[in-house]
Design an enzyme around this catalytic site. Sequence first.
Site, PDB file in Angstrom:
ATOM      1  NE  ARG A   1      -3.318   0.125   2.856  1.00 58.25           N
ATOM      2  CZ  ARG A   1      -3.595   0.599   4.070  1.00 58.25           C
ATOM      3  NH1 ARG A   1      -3.234  -0.084   5.148  1.00 58.25           N
ATOM      4  NH2 ARG A   1      -4.222   1.761   4.196  1.00 58.25           N
TER       5      ARG A   1
ATOM      6  CG  ASP B   1      -4.623  -5.061   7.413  1.00 52.67           C
ATOM      7  OD1 ASP B   1      -5.390  -4.763   8.348  1.00 52.67           O
ATOM      8  OD2 ASP B   1      -3.676  -4.339   7.057  1.00 52.67           O
TER       9      ASP B   1
ATOM     10  CB  THR C   1     -11.201   2.502  18.047  1.00 50.35           C
ATOM     11  OG1 THR C   1     -10.815   1.237  17.483  1.00 50.35           O
ATOM     12  CG2 THR C   1     -12.351   2.275  19.008  1.00 50.35           C
TER      13      THR C   1
ATOM     14  N   GLY D   1      -8.264   6.984   8.273  1.00 57.15           N
ATOM     15  CA  GLY D   1      -7.162   7.819   7.830  1.00 57.15           C
ATOM     16  C   GLY D   1      -5.825   7.286   8.324  1.00 57.15           C
TER      17      GLY D   1
END
Length: 315
Positions: free
Chosen positions: A19, A86, A128, A151
Site C-alpha cells: 500500500r 488485515d 476506533t 485515515g
Amino acid sequence: MNLGGNNIGSRTPIRLGTRGSRLALCQAQAIKDLIETRHPETEVEIVTIRTSGDKGNYEVLGAFVKEIQESLLANEIDIAQHCLKDLPTQQVPGLTFAAHLPREDATDAIITRGPSWKDLPLGSIIGTGSVRRTSQIAALRSDVQFKPLTGNVDTRMRKLQEGVYDAIILATAGLKRLGVLDRWSESEYANLRIEPLDILPAAGQAVLVLEVAKGSFVEPLIQVFNDSDTERCATAERAFLRHFGTGCSVPVAAQATVSDGQIHLDGLVASPDGLTILRGTERGSTEFAEQIGIELATSLCAQGARELIPKGPGL
C-alpha cells in the site's frame, strides 16, 4: 504467473507490492533493505498499489490486501507485503506466506490530549473502528462513546488534536515502525499523552508477512527471513479466529507466545457492547499450533461464544 527460474543473482528488480501509506512505505523500505543486505546481488523495487480500503470501501473482504494479492497472481509484482491482521483467514489458492517477520510489539496504545484515559469525563469520545477494541473497553468504561476512526496516523492524530475525539487508539507496532515513539517528546505530538492499553490484540497484530506465488523464484530467497516462533503464534491465533469470522470485523481477540517449545494462547470473544466476555487459555507443543487454536475456539464455543458474534455477510 511467473513460476520459473528468474533472477536470483541478476539485476532485474524484484517487485515488492505494498500500500502507499507512510507506514506501509516505511515498512516496505525496511523489507527492501533487509533483502538487499542479505542478498547483495538482488535489487528490490517498491510498487505501490491502491486497495479498496484506501478508497474507503471497507466492506470488501480483505479490503487492504485484495488488490495486492490480485497483482501477485497477475505477475505484476513478485512479493506482497501485508499486515497479517488485515488478511482473511482463508489462504488464496496459488499464494503462500514465504516469511513471517519477527513480531513487533502487539499491544494497542491509547492517546489523549492530557489526562489518562481512565480519568476521561463521562461521555468522552474514543476514536476506533475496531469492535474488538470497543467491546473490551466498554467492559472497563461503559460511560464512554465510540466513533469510527479512519485515515493514516497523521490524520488520526490531527483529529485528536483538533478535538474531534477525546482519545484515539492505535497499534503500538505502527507507531514504533514509524519511529514516532522514539521521538515522542520532541515530535509534534509532544502535548499528547500515550498509554499502553491492557486489552487482547487482534489475531496476527504486529506481524508482517511476505506473500508470494507458490513455487515462484523468489520463494527460497524470502524463506530465509521466516521467524518460526512468530509463524507458530500466528498459526494458532488465526486458527482460533477462523472459527468466528474473517478478520477485525468481529469482536474476537487472540495472542500467543512461545516459551520452552510450548505455545500459550489467550483468546477472547465478546458481545459488541462488552456486557459479555468469554476468555480462555490453551497450551501445548509448538508442533500443534493449529490444533491449539482450534481447541481453544471449540472450548469457547461450548460456552456460547458463537452466539455473541453479530450475524452479517460472511459470518
